[in-house]
Design a protein around this motif. Sequence first.
Motif, mmCIF file in Angstrom:
data_model
loop_
_atom_site.group_PDB
_atom_site.id
_atom_site.type_symbol
_atom_site.label_atom_id
_atom_site.label_comp_id
_atom_site.label_asym_id
_atom_site.label_seq_id
_atom_site.Cartn_x
_atom_site.Cartn_y
_atom_site.Cartn_z
ATOM 1 N N VAL A 181 6.612 6.927 -5.421
ATOM 2 C CA VAL A 181 6.539 5.920 -4.357
ATOM 3 C C VAL A 181 5.236 6.084 -3.584
ATOM 4 C CG1 VAL A 181 7.591 5.226 -2.171
ATOM 5 C CG2 VAL A 181 9.027 5.693 -4.149
ATOM 6 N N VAL A 184 -5.783 -3.218 -1.786
ATOM 7 C CA VAL A 184 -5.736 -3.795 -0.438
ATOM 8 C C VAL A 184 -7.080 -3.592 0.264
ATOM 9 C CG1 VAL A 184 -4.623 -3.604 1.829
ATOM 10 C CG2 VAL A 184 -3.241 -3.450 -0.252
ATOM 11 N N TYR A 215 -6.132 -0.331 10.133
ATOM 12 C CA TYR A 215 -4.710 -0.019 9.918
ATOM 13 C C TYR A 215 -4.481 0.466 8.483
ATOM 14 C CZ TYR A 215 -2.835 -1.506 14.391
ATOM 15 O OH TYR A 215 -2.525 -1.565 15.722
ATOM 16 N N TRP A 240 -2.358 8.573 6.166
ATOM 17 C CA TRP A 240 -1.031 9.160 6.418
ATOM 18 C C TRP A 240 -0.271 9.389 5.098
ATOM 19 C CZ3 TRP A 240 3.828 6.713 5.605
ATOM 20 C CH2 TRP A 240 4.926 7.481 6.023
ATOM 21 N N ILE A 244 12.319 7.947 5.754
ATOM 22 C CA ILE A 244 12.344 7.137 4.534
ATOM 23 C C ILE A 244 12.727 8.040 3.366
ATOM 24 C CG2 ILE A 244 11.011 5.562 3.072
ATOM 25 C CD1 ILE A 244 9.053 5.504 5.635
ATOM 26 N N ARG A 279 3.307 -0.660 15.759
ATOM 27 C CA ARG A 279 2.966 -1.524 14.615
ATOM 28 C C ARG A 279 2.658 -0.673 13.373
ATOM 29 N NH1 ARG A 279 1.866 -6.663 16.757
ATOM 30 N NH2 ARG A 279 1.401 -6.555 18.977
ATOM 31 N N LEU A 280 1.927 0.401 13.619
ATOM 32 C CA LEU A 280 1.538 1.273 12.508
ATOM 33 C C LEU A 280 2.767 1.838 11.794
ATOM 34 C CD1 LEU A 280 -1.084 2.393 11.264
ATOM 35 C CD2 LEU A 280 -0.884 4.351 12.782
ATOM 36 N N THR A 281 3.737 2.308 12.613
ATOM 37 C CA THR A 281 4.963 2.863 12.034
ATOM 38 C C THR A 281 5.719 1.804 11.233
ATOM 39 O OG1 THR A 281 5.145 4.370 13.873
ATOM 40 C CG2 THR A 281 7.135 4.044 12.585
ATOM 41 N N MET A 340 4.521 -0.781 9.775
ATOM 42 C CA MET A 340 3.792 -1.028 8.514
ATOM 43 C C MET A 340 4.099 0.056 7.482
ATOM 44 S SD MET A 340 0.001 -2.031 9.787
ATOM 45 C CE MET A 340 -0.262 -3.186 11.105
ATOM 46 N N LYS A 341 4.060 1.327 7.921
ATOM 47 C CA LYS A 341 4.319 2.454 6.999
ATOM 48 C C LYS A 341 5.696 2.300 6.368
ATOM 49 C CE LYS A 341 1.577 5.848 9.609
ATOM 50 N NZ LYS A 341 1.687 6.988 10.540
ATOM 51 N N VAL A 342 6.690 2.047 7.224
ATOM 52 C CA VAL A 342 8.074 1.938 6.746
ATOM 53 C C VAL A 342 8.200 0.774 5.764
ATOM 54 C CG1 VAL A 342 10.456 1.455 7.434
ATOM 55 C CG2 VAL A 342 9.058 3.008 8.813
ATOM 56 N N ILE A 392 5.895 -0.758 3.980
ATOM 57 C CA ILE A 392 5.145 -0.546 2.722
ATOM 58 C C ILE A 392 5.923 0.401 1.805
ATOM 59 C CG2 ILE A 392 3.050 0.509 1.729
ATOM 60 C CD1 ILE A 392 1.530 -0.609 4.195
ATOM 61 N N LEU A 393 6.433 1.508 2.364
ATOM 62 C CA LEU A 393 7.156 2.466 1.512
ATOM 63 C C LEU A 393 8.458 1.861 0.989
ATOM 64 C CD1 LEU A 393 6.590 6.024 3.002
ATOM 65 C CD2 LEU A 393 5.385 4.854 1.184
ATOM 66 N N GLU A 430 7.590 -0.254 -1.871
ATOM 67 C CA GLU A 430 7.264 0.567 -3.055
ATOM 68 C C GLU A 430 8.537 1.138 -3.693
ATOM 69 O OE1 GLU A 430 4.580 0.832 -4.631
ATOM 70 O OE2 GLU A 430 2.902 0.478 -3.282
ATOM 71 N N ILE A 445 1.428 -5.951 0.399
ATOM 72 C CA ILE A 445 1.061 -4.901 1.371
ATOM 73 C C ILE A 445 0.064 -5.471 2.389
ATOM 74 C CG2 ILE A 445 -0.119 -2.670 1.646
ATOM 75 C CD1 ILE A 445 1.106 -1.873 -1.098
ATOM 76 N N ARG A 446 -0.895 -6.227 1.885
ATOM 77 C CA ARG A 446 -1.868 -6.846 2.795
ATOM 78 C C ARG A 446 -1.134 -7.756 3.805
ATOM 79 N NH1 ARG A 446 -4.661 -10.753 4.173
ATOM 80 N NH2 ARG A 446 -3.486 -12.199 2.881
ATOM 81 N N ILE A 456 0.649 -5.874 6.570
ATOM 82 C CA ILE A 456 -0.291 -5.469 7.631
ATOM 83 C C ILE A 456 -0.631 -6.667 8.531
ATOM 84 C CG2 ILE A 456 -2.624 -4.576 8.090
ATOM 85 C CD1 ILE A 456 -2.355 -2.993 5.423
#
Lengths: 666, 55
Positions: free
Chosen positions: A183, A200, A491, A498, A588, B13-15, B17-19, B21-22, B25, B43-44, B47
């Motif tokens: 993942v 991206v 971003y 990260w 996650i 917002r960053l968090t 996005m991370k969640v 995106i994963l 995936e 993904i784009r 964001i």
Amino acid sequence: MLIKSLYIKNFRQFKGETTVEFACDKEKNVTIILGDNTYGKTTLLQTFNWCLYDFVVFDKDSNPDMLLNLELASQMKYGSRDIVEVKIVLIHKKTEYTISRTQEYIWTEHKVRGEKSKVTMSYKLLGSDGQTDIRDQYIEKMINEILPRNLSNFFFFDTERVRGVSNRQDVSESVKGLLGLTVLDNAIKHLGSKTAKTTVLGKLYSSMDNEGDQKATEALERINSTQQRKAAIAERLESLRTQITDYEAEKARVDHILAEGKSTASLQERSLTLERLISRETNALEQTYSKFIQEFNNGTVTFFAKPLMIRALDFMKDAKVDDKGIKDMTAQSIVDIINRGRCICGIELVEGSTEYENVLRELDFLPPQSIGTSIRNFKEKIEMYDATNRNYFTNLKSRYEEILRLKTNIQEWQDEADEIKRKIEGKEDMKKYSLKLSDVKTRLKELNEKREHLIREDEGCNNDIERFQKVYDSLVAVSSKNKSIMTYIRYAEEILAWITKTYKEKESDIRERLEEKVNEIFNKIYHGHRRVSINEKYYVTLLAMVGEKEIASGESEGLNRVKNFAFIAGLVELAKEKIIAIAGENKIDLSSEPYPLVMDAPFSNADATHTTNISKVLPEVAEQVIMFVMEKDWRYAEPVMAYRVGSQWILDKITDTYSILKRSDS
Amino acid sequence: MSEIENKLLDEKRLTAMKVNILELEIENLKTRDKTNDEMVELIRKIISDELKKNY
């Protein structure tokens, strides 16, 4: 995930209908299917691949595309049809899924032809009645969700796969999938970099409006090319690192061999020195012998004649020694000169002349008139001989002593060489290892120099990128569109950083834990002094302690088996654990599912002890174990595994094209 | 200056996005439903959509 049952109809040698129910109990989680070679074990394994993923792996010479039973195929007539079917019932997340694949075979144009296979799938919640069909377009997706095809290598094992599982090229990707890293890996690939146009970041950067701003474009190009150079450096550094590790392991191995064989090496060297010494002394001995014989031949007669000479001298001591005669002259010579009529000085000799008389007078000093001159000559010769005799004995004595010394040396060295030969018989030639070590050291030095050079080059790249990025940022920030895109980029880059960090942490942690688990299991199976090491590509190596160093040890076929089983079992056990990525307050779950292990002839080439040990471990680590085993191997596995067996079947071969599977009574 | 520019590196917002995106995936790893290009585009979009949101 558990496999509940398998239904087969007319698939290869399984003519008619066959149903197998697998053990799904937590305590009795092992299903055994006994059968000797060619009885159909591999075919059973292939039914899973075919039903779930529509592929089979059979030998080329066994008509791999023909799945319909050959006996049935031979009985078909024009226009007749027959069906091959495999149906698998699975239990996954409290739901029972039934997957069925069928293929119709038709007799047409004088041969049997298979149609395209069809798959159906239905499900029901455990404990409920009735089945709900899944629409065709979602079936493949659903199967992949339950049993991902790319991971199937790690739950459907044939013999070959068990043999090579720990060093195959594709192992890294599959392990990442099994352990939940794919993942993160995929997310990293999709976010990409500014140089990869289809990612991206690549797309965001290329959508920046740099038109009319040549300097910004140039700066971006410089950043891109430097990043490409940096990526190439990273690749070369990784390759160098692997090479250095390999050479260091080789150096440790050769060091160890040389340390172990130090005494052998010194003996081998001494043996060569002795060979040279013996050869040199043998030559010297031959020369001395030759001189001895030469001197003996030249001087012996005079030496042994000496007493006779002494006696002769004694006898002649009172004789008158005349020194008037010409030395070595004879009476006959005088007579010849007179008869010739001319002296050797050229004067003519006329009878009665003074010269004639003088020459004639010489006869008075010569025998028979006088022996004085002869005695004088004789004495002089004896003196000369005596002088020779004085050296003769000393020389012979010295030569004889030299011969004795040389012979003694040769004998002593020969004895020593024989003793060494006995000691080093069968030992390896240490000289080749000394050469090898020197070779490895040179190579290591070269590689380390290259590495340092690349590290410096990489630092230079970092500085260049930072410099050009500042130039680029200052130039492109002018347009508002670019500012929005730059925000997206910030971003995306932050998320990429990260995920990359999380990936590295998880990967390193997972590899460490995997190594721990594999070692734990390896030690349960193998009772020796080796340790398992897993590198960044998930290749597994066995290490042995030598002094204070660990070096890669050799592997027999049996040990390779044990190593690979430990690896598989470690993976299966680790896959059961949860792997979580934390984003803010969100957790996650990246974990994969626990999967069953289905193995064809897993104990081939493992000895009795290892078979027993493997049999103890596998049911403990896997949720479900399904094994197709030869009866001869089962003898060793049964005593320790029998209490975990919930279902046992036996294959019976009726003909080469017809096998049946029946529940075993034992 | 647009609204988006003011939202640089907002943790919330960053968090999100991370969640997102994963999760995307994870879903695609199971289903293999989407192509590489589709994943990049999604993904784009995650964001840009997140940055357009008003919290």
